[in-house]
Design an enzyme around this catalytic site. Structure first.
Site, PDB file in Angstrom:
ATOM      1  N   ARG B 121       0.851  -1.202   0.000  1.00 39.21           N
ATOM      2  CA  ARG B 121       0.000   0.000   0.000  1.00 39.21           C
ATOM      3  C   ARG B 121       0.879   1.242   0.000  1.00 39.21           C
ATOM      4  NH1 ARG B 121      -5.187  -1.797   3.674  1.00 39.21           N
ATOM      5  NH2 ARG B 121      -6.382  -0.831   2.012  1.00 39.21           N
ATOM      6  N   GLN B 126      -0.674   2.766  -5.562  1.00 40.81           N
ATOM      7  CA  GLN B 126      -1.995   3.227  -5.144  1.00 40.81           C
ATOM      8  C   GLN B 126      -3.101   2.826  -6.127  1.00 40.81           C
ATOM      9  OE1 GLN B 126      -1.822   7.424  -4.370  1.00 40.81           O
ATOM     10  NE2 GLN B 126      -3.081   7.240  -2.518  1.00 40.81           N
ATOM     11  N   ASP B 129      -4.445  -0.747  -5.628  1.00 41.29           N
ATOM     12  CA  ASP B 129      -4.865  -1.143  -4.282  1.00 41.29           C
ATOM     13  C   ASP B 129      -6.332  -1.605  -4.301  1.00 41.29           C
ATOM     14  OD1 ASP B 129      -5.505  -1.407  -1.627  1.00 41.29           O
ATOM     15  OD2 ASP B 129      -4.633   0.510  -1.006  1.00 41.29           O
ATOM     16  N   SER B 132      -8.451  -1.292  -1.070  1.00 44.64           N
ATOM     17  CA  SER B 132      -9.050   0.030  -0.888  1.00 44.64           C
ATOM     18  C   SER B 132     -10.247   0.230  -1.803  1.00 44.64           C
ATOM     19  CB  SER B 132      -8.016   1.130  -1.153  1.00 44.64           C
ATOM     20  OG  SER B 132      -7.120   1.222  -0.069  1.00 44.64           O
ATOM     21  N   TYR B 225      -0.846  -0.465   9.934  1.00 45.77           N
ATOM     22  CA  TYR B 225      -2.042  -1.210  10.315  1.00 45.77           C
ATOM     23  C   TYR B 225      -2.234  -1.172  11.816  1.00 45.77           C
ATOM     24  CZ  TYR B 225      -1.726  -2.578   5.564  1.00 45.77           C
ATOM     25  OH  TYR B 225      -1.643  -2.514   4.210  1.00 45.77           O
TER      26      TYR B 225
END
Lengths: 369, 369
Positions: B121, B126, B129, B132, B225
């Site tokens: 990530r 991006q 991803d 997401s 995370y």
């Protein structure tokens, strides 16, 4: 004075005619209120709250005293008859056109039927306008049903995986339900188009951020209701609307003509021109349908377009629909109680026009959303 | 180079791994693309659009040449194995933790598995991803499911039949899904509260118009995370959250810890304190649940509170979920094609960490939304 509230719950009815807050008002007015157990469960009002408000919970209204005032939100049923006292009153969305025979028979036997549909839509009676309150709920629920059926986002989203364009929503018929639908779709970020044959709705649409579809419009009658359009105007409207329909991801149709078949706004050819995955909610499905092929309470798939005809939209927001209806009813009932006695006065400017049986006054013009 | 797209549709899967626009990109990269018939139907992409994009429609991928690159959006199935060429690649949301044995066996036979979950990530990756992009869809769909289940309005409404207060929404866990849920609930006019153990989320919540619940927070690890919290912190959080939970009409829980059982945020006593008719959507139901009593793909009623554990949320917005996933995948595949040949380079900073079988690099830390 005995006032009764039935458990009207069914697969398509989650509302209750009066929530606890309205029961309190009835008690203050001098009524003994009986509520059938579980009447408010699906609307989020447990029995205890009715008890706290001063009601008695019963398994069945037939177990207690005869009811002087039976308050309903869905149309009357045969079984209501035996509950009501001689010279008693039934009050609610009685659907007088569909239940004329039933209500007339009851009227001949001395039971008065008061139709919330027939309360005049005047400033004086605004707080008693149940058609408007339930149409507000229905317009909101129609958009949410459409949005959850649609497989696209409503708002524009700018993401790392690309920009998602906003969905295109078309609202046909800009009454109370249509206005609420426009507002809800705008909230969710859709691009909203709307159309109504009444030209004065253009300003209302635009004030909510919607865009008015330029198509022929027609003035309304003296009562403030849209007249049925002639065949030629209908054809012109269809042509003008065809492009808006083809471009829409979600369409909500709300056009109804009091006491008549709903106007056909979208025909099969227009549906065929829509993108697969598009959704149409026909709010007039039970009165003939604005959309060719729509069926009440059924989803019909035509070339990937989902045509839905839900008849229980107001019930889907049962908590607030019940609250608003309870407020509508208590405001009306306040006019029917004089010094602790129930008096149904045919001369009252609000109550009088709403009496649909027995027929004691000249018939009023019908008034439905 | 043969690229295959399966028809993955089931009762809980309406997405397709690549919409027509992504197929065009694959064709430009030099792939021959085969798509199983009807693969995009539920997402609003009919076969014709795939053909227009340069794909061949087949009844079943097993009918044609062996597939060099099989692209999936839902986890792999046993039947995929026979479709894939020797030294072929399977790429998608392969759920490596759940399918470790399957993928290892295939890896031993020379098939490379690339997990979209394991794409780092980073800024570089991006656009790839997929966690997401699908969490964006899931957060949006969770709010809509909750709103349509709730029997109250989201926005405040001022009507002739009284003022309806706005609904109170609580979002627990402020990752991508939680942020989208906050934004969607705010759009609909709700009063939105949110909480996450990571203190830096407070600013994000507030920037979307939400209110941060003041409860103990905890920093995240180096990978970005949230760490599992200890028993004491969990107890403090529960106490602080209890009031917010009791006040909420709709709760969406999104807290997941990579590779571990989801944290229990709401216990039975907290559910009991909620109003009847309230709704909880537990987005972690399939990984143990944030809510006591939640069940995957089932609605559990506890004292009038509806606890839902949908596992198909991203699929409910199948059109845009498929578009975003297709974009994620094409961006990754672009890194895997060199002069018209497919090259899976374990040294590539994006592709390398995503290779889960055969195991050629040291195990990476797991990364799930």
């Amino acid at each position: 004075m005995q006032l009764g509230i039935r458990n009207e719950q069914s697969s398509r009815e989650s509302r209750v005619a009066a929530p606890p807050v309205s029961v309190s008002t009835f008690v203050e007015l001098g009524f003994d209120v009986s509520v059938e157990t579980g009447a408010g469960d699906a609307a989020g009002f447990p029995d205890e709250e009715f008890v706290d408000a001063g009601a008695t919970i019963v398994n069945d209204l037939s177990q207690g005293d005869a009811i002087d005032l039976l308050v309903r939100i869905s149309p009357p049923t045969e079984s209501d008859r035996s509950l009501i006292a001689p010279n008693g009153v039934i009050l609610g969305l009685v659907d007088p056109a569909a239940n004329e025979e039933l209500l007339t028979t009851w009227g001949d036997a001395g039971i008065t039927s008061i139709s919330m549909e027939m309360v005049p839509r005047t400033t004086l009676a605004q707080a008693m306008d149940a058609l408007s309150s339930q149409a507000t709920s229905a317009g909101y629920a129609a958009v949410l049903l459409g949005v959850t059926t649609l497989t696209k986002f409503m708002p524009m989203l700018v993401t790392a995986a690309g920009t998602i364009p906003p969905s295109n929503v078309l609202i046909l018929g800009v009454g109370v339900a249509g206005l609420q639908a426009i507002a809800t779709a705008k909230r969710l970020g859709a691009v909203v188009y709307a159309y109504d044959i009444r030209p004065e709705t253009k300003e209302q649409v635009e004030s909510l951020g919607g865009r008015f579809v330029e198509a022929p419009t027609q003035t309304m009658d003296e009562g403030g209701y849209a007249r049925a359009v002639d065949a030629e105007t209908e054809a012109e409207q269809k042509a003008a609307l065809a492009k808006a329909v083809a471009d829409a991801d979600l369409i909500i149709t709300t056009a109804q003509v009091p006491g008549r078949k709903a106007p056909r706004l979208i025909d099969a050819a227009m549906v065929e021109a829509m993108k697969p995955g598009s959704v149409i909610i026909d709010m007039a499905a039970s009165s003939g349908g604005n959309v060719e092929g729509s069926q009440p309470d059924t989803t019909v798939d035509v070339s990937g377009v989902h045509i839905m005809g839900p008849t229980d939209l107001a019930s889907r927001v049962a908590t607030d629909s019940s609250r608003m209806f309870g407020r509508n009813v208590t405001e009306l009932v306040k006019r029917m109680v004089v010094e602790g006695e129930m008096v149904v006065d045919p001369e009252d400017p609000v109550v009088g026009p709403a009496i649909v049986a027995p027929i004691t006054t000249p018939p009023q013009s019908e008034a439905t959303e």
